[in-house]
Design a protein around this motif. Sequence first.
Motif, short mmCIF file in Angstrom:
data_model
loop_
_atom_site.label_atom_id
_atom_site.label_comp_id
_atom_site.label_asym_id
_atom_site.label_seq_id
_atom_site.Cartn_x
_atom_site.Cartn_y
_atom_site.Cartn_z
N UNK A 35 1.20 -1.12 0.14
CA UNK A 35 0.48 -0.41 -0.16
C UNK A 35 0.85 1.06 0.07
N UNK A 36 0.55 2.20 -0.92
CA UNK A 36 0.94 3.83 -0.77
C UNK A 36 0.14 4.53 -1.07
N UNK A 37 0.33 5.55 -0.74
CA UNK A 37 -1.09 6.58 -0.99
C UNK A 37 -1.92 6.41 -0.44
N UNK A 38 -2.33 5.28 0.56
CA UNK A 38 -4.08 4.85 0.76
C UNK A 38 -4.84 6.13 1.35
N UNK A 39 -5.97 6.11 1.14
CA UNK A 39 -6.62 6.41 2.11
C UNK A 39 -6.72 6.96 3.31
N UNK A 40 -6.57 7.77 4.05
CA UNK A 40 -6.31 7.78 5.49
C UNK A 40 -6.79 8.53 6.47
N UNK A 41 -8.88 7.63 6.23
CA UNK A 41 -9.39 7.98 6.64
C UNK A 41 -9.34 6.84 8.19
N UNK A 42 -9.60 7.09 8.86
CA UNK A 42 -9.70 5.83 9.60
C UNK A 42 -10.74 4.71 9.50
N UNK A 43 -11.76 5.18 8.35
CA UNK A 43 -12.30 4.24 8.35
C UNK A 43 -11.77 2.68 7.21
#
Length: 227
Positions: A35-43
Motif C-alpha cells: 500500500x502506497x498513498x492509501x486513504x488516510x481515513x480511520x475507516x
Amino acid sequence: MNKAIVTGASSGIGKAIADILISHGYEVYGIGRSFENVNESTLFHPIVLDLLDQNKTDKILNTIPVKNLKVLINNAGCAYYGLHENIKRENIQEMVRLNLEVPMELSRRYLKVLRENRGDIINIASVSGMHEAAHGACYGASKAGLIAFSKSLFAEERKHGMRVMCVIPDMTDTNLYRNANFEADRNDGCCLLKEDVAEVVCDMIFHKNFVTSEIVIQPQFHRIHKK
C-alpha cells in the motif's frame, strides 16, 4: 457501521471503490500486496496480503471482523497476454488462481454472514470473458468462469435476499496491462477510468430496490495504444 471487504484495494479500480465506500460511511478492509498513498481515513484498514499465498491467507483473513459485513468485492486480478503457446505455466496458474479460484474461495468464506446480513457480492470480470480473446485466451477463460460463477451463485442465493452481481468493464486505464505490449488509449472516450467503474459498482451497492445481476461498461471508442 456497515463493513466492506475489497480485494486489490491498493490501486486502480479497487482503491477507487474503497474511497467511494468510505465517503459513504462504510468501514473498508482493503486487501493488497502493498500500500502506497492509501486513504488516510480511520475507516480504511489496509490488509497486506498476497492472496496467492495460501499459507498466510487464512491466518490474516481471520483477523478481519465480520460483524455488520455487508459487501464483498472480488476485484483483485492479473493478466498475461500473448499467443497461448508462449504463456508460461506459472502465469496460467496465477491467472486462474487469482481471477477465479480466489473469488470462489472468498465468496464461500463470507457467504454465511453476508446471507444473514442480506449483503452483496460483486465480482469484477472483463469483456474478455464474453467473447473470443485472441492473445488473451487464458485470461479470457478465467473471467468467463467468473461471470458464470456469479450467475450461478446468484441463482442459489437470491431466495435469501442476497445479491450477487458482476461488473464487466472494457479497456480501463489501470496497471492491468503491465505485462502486455499495449495499454489503454488515454484520449477522451477511448478508455474507461477507474473512477468510472467504481461509481457503477457503488451505485449497484447503494440502490437496494433491484438487482443489477450483470452490467457491461464500455468506452465510447474501441482503441488501444501500442507501447
